[in-house]
Enzyme design. Sequence first.
Site, PDB file in Angstrom:
ATOM      1  N   ARG A  24      29.474  11.810  12.024  1.00  0.00           N
ATOM      2  CA  ARG A  24      29.454  11.934  10.642  1.00  0.00           C
ATOM      3  C   ARG A  24      29.180  11.374   9.810  1.00  0.00           C
ATOM      4  O   ARG A  24      28.297  11.812   8.550  1.00  0.00           O
ATOM      5  CB  ARG A  24      29.588  13.427  10.151  1.00  0.00           C
ATOM      6  CG  ARG A  24      28.713  14.487   9.003  1.00  0.00           C
ATOM      7  CD  ARG A  24      28.678  16.011   9.094  1.00  0.00           C
ATOM      8  NE  ARG A  24      30.843  16.270   9.210  1.00  0.00           N
ATOM      9  CZ  ARG A  24      31.424  15.476   8.124  1.00  0.00           C
ATOM     10  NH1 ARG A  24      31.074  15.272   7.415  1.00  0.00           N
ATOM     11  NH2 ARG A  24      32.501  16.693   8.371  1.00  0.00           N
ATOM     12  N   TYR A  78       3.142  14.576   4.713  1.00  0.00           N
ATOM     13  CA  TYR A  78       3.554  15.384   5.667  1.00  0.00           C
ATOM     14  C   TYR A  78       3.724  16.336   5.213  1.00  0.00           C
ATOM     15  O   TYR A  78       4.812  17.148   3.776  1.00  0.00           O
ATOM     16  CB  TYR A  78       3.951  14.802   6.606  1.00  0.00           C
ATOM     17  CG  TYR A  78       4.960  15.915   7.363  1.00  0.00           C
ATOM     18  CD1 TYR A  78       4.465  15.628   8.727  1.00  0.00           C
ATOM     19  CD2 TYR A  78       6.315  15.930   7.545  1.00  0.00           C
ATOM     20  CE1 TYR A  78       5.009  16.985   9.470  1.00  0.00           C
ATOM     21  CE2 TYR A  78       7.085  16.841   8.296  1.00  0.00           C
ATOM     22  CZ  TYR A  78       6.393  17.091   9.290  1.00  0.00           C
ATOM     23  OH  TYR A  78       6.873  18.023  10.745  1.00  0.00           O
ATOM     24  N   ASP A 150       6.927   6.422   3.149  1.00  0.00           N
ATOM     25  CA  ASP A 150       7.293   7.068   4.123  1.00  0.00           C
ATOM     26  C   ASP A 150       6.155   6.288   4.736  1.00  0.00           C
ATOM     27  O   ASP A 150       4.960   6.360   5.074  1.00  0.00           O
ATOM     28  CB  ASP A 150       6.661   8.377   4.537  1.00  0.00           C
ATOM     29  CG  ASP A 150       6.833   8.814   5.637  1.00  0.00           C
ATOM     30  OD1 ASP A 150       7.155   8.400   6.543  1.00  0.00           O
ATOM     31  OD2 ASP A 150       7.536  10.387   5.846  1.00  0.00           O
ATOM     32  N   LYS A 175       9.142   8.966  16.424  1.00  0.00           N
ATOM     33  CA  LYS A 175       8.013   8.551  16.376  1.00  0.00           C
ATOM     34  C   LYS A 175       8.103   7.745  16.642  1.00  0.00           C
ATOM     35  O   LYS A 175       9.131   7.428  18.127  1.00  0.00           O
ATOM     36  CB  LYS A 175       6.972   8.936  15.033  1.00  0.00           C
ATOM     37  CG  LYS A 175       7.389  10.481  14.450  1.00  0.00           C
ATOM     38  CD  LYS A 175       6.638  10.797  15.478  1.00  0.00           C
ATOM     39  CE  LYS A 175       6.553  13.144  15.001  1.00  0.00           C
ATOM     40  NZ  LYS A 175       7.421  13.560  13.270  1.00  0.00           N
TER      41      LYS A 175
HETATM   42  N1  PLP Z   1       6.733  11.754   8.281  1.00  0.00           N
HETATM   43  C1  PLP Z   1       5.700  11.689   9.073  1.00  0.00           C
HETATM   44  C2  PLP Z   1       4.362  11.255   8.239  1.00  0.00           C
HETATM   45  C3  PLP Z   1       5.655  12.654   9.985  1.00  0.00           C
HETATM   46  O1  PLP Z   1       5.053  12.574  10.892  1.00  0.00           O
HETATM   47  C4  PLP Z   1       6.972  13.614   9.739  1.00  0.00           C
HETATM   48  C5  PLP Z   1       6.623  14.691  11.474  1.00  0.00           C
HETATM   49  O2  PLP Z   1       6.278  14.457  11.887  1.00  0.00           O
HETATM   50  C6  PLP Z   1       8.317  13.525   9.193  1.00  0.00           C
HETATM   51  C7  PLP Z   1       7.961  12.558   8.038  1.00  0.00           C
HETATM   52  C8  PLP Z   1       9.318  14.550   9.716  1.00  0.00           C
HETATM   53  O3  PLP Z   1       9.730  13.760  10.555  1.00  0.00           O
HETATM   54  P1  PLP Z   1      11.274  15.082  11.789  1.00  0.00           P
HETATM   55  O4  PLP Z   1      10.089  15.677  12.640  1.00  0.00           O
HETATM   56  O5  PLP Z   1      11.723  14.183  12.914  1.00  0.00           O
HETATM   57  O6  PLP Z   1      12.001  15.007  11.117  1.00  0.00           O
END
Ligand code: PLP
Length: 358
Positions: A24, A78, A150, A175
């Site tokens: 953790r 997102y 991001d 991803k």
């Molecule tokens: N950022 C982007 C651009 C995403 O497409 C996603 C999920 O699809 C996330 C963050 C969140 O990721 P997670 O599903 O691993 O929490």
Amino acid sequence: MTPLSPSVNYMMSPGGNGDVKYARYGNTPTADALHRRLAALEGADSALVLSSGMGATTCTLLALLRAGDHVVASAWLYGDTRRFLEIELPTMGIDVTFIDPTETRAWRRAMRLNTRVLFLESPVNPSMRVVDLRPARMLAQEQGVALVVDSTFATPINYRPLEHRADVVLHSATKYLNGHHDVLAGVVCGAESVIEEVRAKMAIWGQAPDPFAVWLLERGLKTLDVRVQRQNASALQIAQWASGVSSIRAVHYPGLPSHPDHEIARAMFDGYGGMLAIELTGGDEAAARVVSRLALFTHAPSLGGVESLVSEPRYTSHRQLDSEARAAMGIPSGFLRLSVGLEGVDDLIADLTQALES
Ligand code: PLP
């Protein structure tokens, strides 16, 4: 970037529990090795793996912000990131202003004396717009605030925001970084001081990754380069093919010269990525029909793995918005998002061709 407020990093500080190995705390030998690899890939001092992309986003913002602070964020995010900024942060006394990131002066206009973070996502999920980092970066440097990007859709193979002087890079490692649709994980990369603050939040808020996910992610990273190179090539070929199909009204792929941000992408990216979106002339009805007919593209909300996926954002990431709000974000009716996998590109085009036949 403003120095962070007094560290809450008691667990990792000298004399704290930093020498105690515990999953953790994110300091097991496998996690340490993975962090070094990720930092090298992004050109960062330091990196940290968390339990999900959302875990990385939320712990990073919790580390950088305190009650009374303000964030300027791109409106194109997102769905759950947007919800965290819009709904959760205000309950902690943190204000957020959303701006249109294509309006160069919008970042500056939204700045306040208490602004601490500029936040954006690029390429944007699912509209495939590419945000020019320069206006936000110049402002962040001038005002000493943190620019957080991001970069999930791009991967460090195609784009490394720290080279363009962003301060912190986030990934949903669920991803491309893992790439096999079998791990939930997130990554944050940046300066050591920031990463240690995020690590402290991660430990306290219970956002550390499962050790098996860490091991799987380390395995996935070994093929990141070859996967992404192939996905770049296949997605470009599909985008070029789709541009000539009459039942497709528009193709959104930054590698096409017709894309509104093609020049920005060309200047910043080493590859245009494995994600694209298409808009069908037949609207939502046609989209539903195509999705039900596709055989190689699996209908699923994730992305960035070895198998090709198709998703309808109206049912997934942007389901909370009405159709007008979605259209304003570049997601009109008939919109399908494609995540191109490692299958033969001719087979993928054949699959799309049969699914589009009326
Ligand atoms: N950022 C982007 C651009 C995403 O497409 C996603 C999920 O699809 C996330 C963050 C969140 O990721 P997670 O599903 O691993 O929490």
